[in-house]
Design a protein around this motif. Structure first.
Motif, PDB file in Angstrom:
ATOM      1  N   LEU A 203      -6.965 -16.866  68.108  1.00  7.52           N
ATOM      2  CA  LEU A 203      -5.840 -16.763  69.112  1.00  7.52           C
ATOM      3  C   LEU A 203      -5.602 -15.377  69.506  1.00  7.52           C
ATOM      4  CD1 LEU A 203      -3.902 -19.194  69.912  1.00  7.52           C
ATOM      5  CD2 LEU A 203      -2.397 -18.692  68.179  1.00  7.52           C
TER       6      LEU A 203
ATOM      7  N   ASN B 126      -1.764 -15.864  74.067  1.00  7.75           N
ATOM      8  CA  ASN B 126      -1.840 -17.214  74.243  1.00  7.75           C
ATOM      9  C   ASN B 126      -1.189 -17.895  73.054  1.00  7.75           C
ATOM     10  OD1 ASN B 126      -3.139 -17.958  76.557  1.00  7.75           O
ATOM     11  ND2 ASN B 126      -5.126 -17.824  75.652  1.00  7.75           N
ATOM     12  N   TYR B 127      -0.128 -17.095  72.488  1.00  4.91           N
ATOM     13  CA  TYR B 127       0.610 -17.656  71.318  1.00  4.91           C
ATOM     14  C   TYR B 127       2.149 -17.286  71.601  1.00  4.91           C
ATOM     15  CZ  TYR B 127       1.984 -17.667  66.358  1.00  4.91           C
ATOM     16  OH  TYR B 127       2.747 -17.944  65.080  1.00  4.91           O
ATOM     17  N   GLY B 128       2.939 -18.273  71.369  1.00  5.44           N
ATOM     18  CA  GLY B 128       4.186 -18.366  71.602  1.00  5.44           C
ATOM     19  C   GLY B 128       5.054 -18.984  70.299  1.00  5.44           C
ATOM     20  N   LYS B 129       5.977 -17.928  69.969  1.00  3.74           N
ATOM     21  CA  LYS B 129       6.883 -18.048  68.750  1.00  3.74           C
ATOM     22  C   LYS B 129       8.357 -17.565  68.906  1.00  3.74           C
ATOM     23  CE  LYS B 129       6.350 -15.644  64.471  1.00  3.74           C
ATOM     24  NZ  LYS B 129       5.628 -15.172  63.308  1.00  3.74           N
ATOM     25  N   HIS B 130       9.359 -18.382  68.334  1.00  3.17           N
ATOM     26  CA  HIS B 130      10.717 -18.024  68.609  1.00  3.17           C
ATOM     27  C   HIS B 130      10.990 -17.825  69.976  1.00  3.17           C
ATOM     28  CE1 HIS B 130      11.051 -16.237  64.421  1.00  3.17           C
ATOM     29  NE2 HIS B 130       9.881 -16.772  64.388  1.00  3.17           N
TER      30      HIS B 130
ATOM     31  N   MET C 277       7.809 -26.383  62.642  1.00  5.00           N
ATOM     32  CA  MET C 277       7.435 -27.557  63.244  1.00  5.00           C
ATOM     33  C   MET C 277       8.299 -27.535  64.459  1.00  5.00           C
ATOM     34  SD  MET C 277       5.659 -30.248  61.846  1.00  5.00           S
ATOM     35  CE  MET C 277       5.687 -30.123  60.143  1.00  5.00           C
ATOM     36  N   PRO C 278       8.090 -27.705  65.734  1.00  5.78           N
ATOM     37  CA  PRO C 278       6.686 -28.303  66.106  1.00  5.78           C
ATOM     38  C   PRO C 278       5.603 -27.456  66.213  1.00  5.78           C
ATOM     39  CG  PRO C 278       7.968 -28.546  67.777  1.00  5.78           C
ATOM     40  CD  PRO C 278       8.818 -27.964  66.678  1.00  5.78           C
ATOM     41  N   PHE C 279       4.484 -27.993  66.293  1.00  6.67           N
ATOM     42  CA  PHE C 279       3.282 -26.841  66.485  1.00  6.67           C
ATOM     43  C   PHE C 279       2.607 -27.513  67.846  1.00  6.67           C
ATOM     44  CE2 PHE C 279       3.433 -24.679  62.769  1.00  6.67           C
ATOM     45  CZ  PHE C 279       4.074 -25.585  61.635  1.00  6.67           C
ATOM     46  N   ILE C 280       2.677 -26.908  68.957  1.00  5.90           N
ATOM     47  CA  ILE C 280       2.466 -27.520  70.105  1.00  5.90           C
ATOM     48  C   ILE C 280       1.124 -26.745  70.871  1.00  5.90           C
ATOM     49  CG2 ILE C 280       3.209 -27.906  72.772  1.00  5.90           C
ATOM     50  CD1 ILE C 280       6.094 -27.681  71.279  1.00  5.90           C
ATOM     51  N   THR C 281       0.175 -27.561  70.955  1.00  6.13           N
ATOM     52  CA  THR C 281      -0.936 -27.077  71.619  1.00  6.13           C
ATOM     53  C   THR C 281      -1.192 -27.415  73.060  1.00  6.13           C
ATOM     54  OG1 THR C 281      -2.237 -27.079  69.713  1.00  6.13           O
ATOM     55  CG2 THR C 281      -3.774 -26.866  71.664  1.00  6.13           C
TER      56      THR C 281
ATOM     57  N   THR D  73      10.553 -24.131  74.216  1.00  6.23           N
ATOM     58  CA  THR D  73      11.451 -24.084  72.813  1.00  6.23           C
ATOM     59  C   THR D  73      12.917 -24.333  73.119  1.00  6.23           C
ATOM     60  OG1 THR D  73       9.844 -21.984  72.641  1.00  6.23           O
ATOM     61  CG2 THR D  73      12.002 -21.983  71.371  1.00  6.23           C
TER      62      THR D  73
ATOM     63  N   ALA E  89      14.572 -22.293  67.093  1.00  4.67           N
ATOM     64  CA  ALA E  89      13.623 -21.396  68.141  1.00  4.67           C
ATOM     65  C   ALA E  89      12.544 -21.078  67.126  1.00  4.67           C
ATOM     66  CB  ALA E  89      14.222 -20.477  68.943  1.00  4.67           C
ATOM     67  N   ASP E  90      12.793 -20.441  65.905  1.00  6.87           N
ATOM     68  CA  ASP E  90      11.791 -19.988  64.930  1.00  6.87           C
ATOM     69  C   ASP E  90      11.091 -20.854  64.058  1.00  6.87           C
ATOM     70  OD1 ASP E  90      13.596 -21.113  63.123  1.00  6.87           O
ATOM     71  OD2 ASP E  90      14.119 -19.228  61.982  1.00  6.87           O
ATOM     72  N   LYS E  91      11.180 -22.231  64.507  1.00 13.24           N
ATOM     73  CA  LYS E  91      10.329 -23.311  63.796  1.00 13.24           C
ATOM     74  C   LYS E  91       9.272 -23.667  65.156  1.00 13.24           C
ATOM     75  CE  LYS E  91      12.641 -23.844  59.945  1.00 13.24           C
ATOM     76  NZ  LYS E  91      12.774 -22.344  59.572  1.00 13.24           N
ATOM     77  N   VAL E  92       9.388 -23.223  66.349  1.00 14.22           N
ATOM     78  CA  VAL E  92       8.597 -23.856  67.503  1.00 14.22           C
ATOM     79  C   VAL E  92       7.368 -22.788  67.565  1.00 14.22           C
ATOM     80  CG1 VAL E  92       8.468 -24.435  69.827  1.00 14.22           C
ATOM     81  CG2 VAL E  92      10.565 -24.876  68.543  1.00 14.22           C
ATOM     82  N   PHE E  93       6.138 -23.241  67.230  1.00 11.37           N
ATOM     83  CA  PHE E  93       4.884 -22.496  67.497  1.00 11.37           C
ATOM     84  C   PHE E  93       4.315 -23.119  68.690  1.00 11.37           C
ATOM     85  CE2 PHE E  93       5.190 -19.970  63.948  1.00 11.37           C
ATOM     86  CZ  PHE E  93       6.198 -20.748  63.072  1.00 11.37           C
ATOM     87  N   ILE E  94       3.744 -22.268  69.806  1.00 11.01           N
ATOM     88  CA  ILE E  94       3.054 -22.913  70.757  1.00 11.01           C
ATOM     89  C   ILE E  94       1.735 -22.272  71.030  1.00 11.01           C
ATOM     90  CG2 ILE E  94       3.056 -23.177  73.374  1.00 11.01           C
ATOM     91  CD1 ILE E  94       6.212 -23.134  73.064  1.00 11.01           C
ATOM     92  N   PHE E  95       0.703 -22.755  71.124  1.00 10.74           N
ATOM     93  CA  PHE E  95      -0.530 -22.206  71.490  1.00 10.74           C
ATOM     94  C   PHE E  95      -1.233 -22.514  72.840  1.00 10.74           C
ATOM     95  CE2 PHE E  95      -0.291 -21.614  66.980  1.00 10.74           C
ATOM     96  CZ  PHE E  95       0.130 -22.875  66.315  1.00 10.74           C
TER      97      PHE E  95
ATOM     98  N   THR F 193      -0.160 -31.234  73.110  1.00  8.32           N
ATOM     99  CA  THR F 193      -0.291 -31.943  71.790  1.00  8.32           C
ATOM    100  C   THR F 193       0.727 -31.537  70.838  1.00  8.32           C
ATOM    101  OG1 THR F 193      -2.576 -32.218  72.026  1.00  8.32           O
ATOM    102  CG2 THR F 193      -1.554 -32.679  69.558  1.00  8.32           C
ATOM    103  N   VAL F 194       1.592 -32.422  70.430  1.00  8.19           N
ATOM    104  CA  VAL F 194       2.914 -31.924  69.790  1.00  8.19           C
ATOM    105  C   VAL F 194       2.916 -32.408  68.492  1.00  8.19           C
ATOM    106  CG1 VAL F 194       5.229 -31.887  69.652  1.00  8.19           C
ATOM    107  CG2 VAL F 194       4.129 -32.063  71.886  1.00  8.19           C
ATOM    108  N   LYS F 195       2.424 -31.667  67.298  1.00  3.67           N
ATOM    109  CA  LYS F 195       2.494 -31.967  65.925  1.00  3.67           C
ATOM    110  C   LYS F 195       3.801 -31.756  65.479  1.00  3.67           C
ATOM    111  CE  LYS F 195      -1.718 -30.528  64.095  1.00  3.67           C
ATOM    112  NZ  LYS F 195      -2.456 -31.795  63.673  1.00  3.67           N
ATOM    113  N   ILE F 196       4.380 -32.767  64.994  1.00  3.47           N
ATOM    114  CA  ILE F 196       5.965 -32.784  64.430  1.00  3.47           C
ATOM    115  C   ILE F 196       5.950 -33.298  63.508  1.00  3.47           C
ATOM    116  CG2 ILE F 196       6.718 -34.339  66.073  1.00  3.47           C
ATOM    117  CD1 ILE F 196       9.093 -32.575  66.717  1.00  3.47           C
TER     118      ILE F 196
END
Lengths: 63, 63, 63, 63, 63, 63
Positions: A46, A50-54, B1-5, B25, B36-42, C5-8
């Motif tokens: 990654l 291409n990576y989003g956080k917070h 959580m959530p992990f969003i691709t 987010t 917000a600190d639990k949301v991960f986006i790829f 895709t939202v893994k939650i």
């Protein structure tokens, strides 16, 4: 089986990945009785862009 | 959580991705109460040569 | 495009998912100029028994 | 629907992918009655350095 | 290799999946020269409550 | 980071998954220097009716 996908920030070395594959394959054998030839591992590198956080782009958090 | 691709055609700018991360987010927080600190986006950038639609290679549909 | 895709963690209501879909689709339109009929969103509900964090099974962390 | 992800070792040609997309789309139509414009196919090219099998890095197995 | 994930709306029969697996495996062999024992296919059944399209929950579009 | 998805045939026990999570998290720490609180692991249980191998439905290979 199992098929294991490892989504990880780019930059890990070949040696680190080699070791991790070895250890995970051993773990699958010792904890779930799965033979090594049935374990498949895929790395997905990654990039910070291409990576989003917070709510932010990771690349922005690094700078 | 959530992990969003987010699998998307290559070419989106850093700024577009930054804004999208921010909005998604916020949406996770306001619709599902997720901090917000639990949301991960790829993001996964898809090239036209690696994308098939309507039985065709997307690269062929562009030319 | 995009395919999201939202893994939650399981337990989100239909109403929460409905709202999140609406907001994410709007965000894709307003930040990346993508029309609503091109945005596809998939939820993957994760059970506590199938989620590991901090070296532990999430189900153990809850009890 | 369906959304089909094909994780495959890098090196397949555009022509091979074009043919595979055609055949898979036909198969979805003939076996599940799905029209071609509803079938989406994504290729993910895997490099030997990012693939582990039999407890080893695939790149090591090739050398 | 390849590892093929098929995300599809729930409801397809065992017979349909059996035929689709057969056809996709044949296609991988004939278009990319991949032997049948190297082709792995995973179905992911999607429920209408977990699928968003056109900014809406698919379950709402059906009713 | 990393986010690890483990697609595996259904039937593994909670205890086996607990142990595997522990071992994989340790491996990520010892081989790649990643702290335990940054390692996320998701299991995806695959049913025999949703898994194809060697051109066949796995459920058929079992009977």
């Amino acid at each position: 089986m199992p098929f294991i996908t490892v989504k990880i920030l780019e930059g890990k070395t070949k040696e680190q990945k080699r070791e991790f594959i070895k250890r995970v394959t051993e773990a699958a054998g010792e904890t779930m009785g799965i033979p090594a030839d049935k374990v498949f591992i895929f790395f997905e590198d990654l990039t910070p862009d291409n990576y989003g956080k917070h709510g932010q782009l990771y690349a922005d958090m690094e700078s």
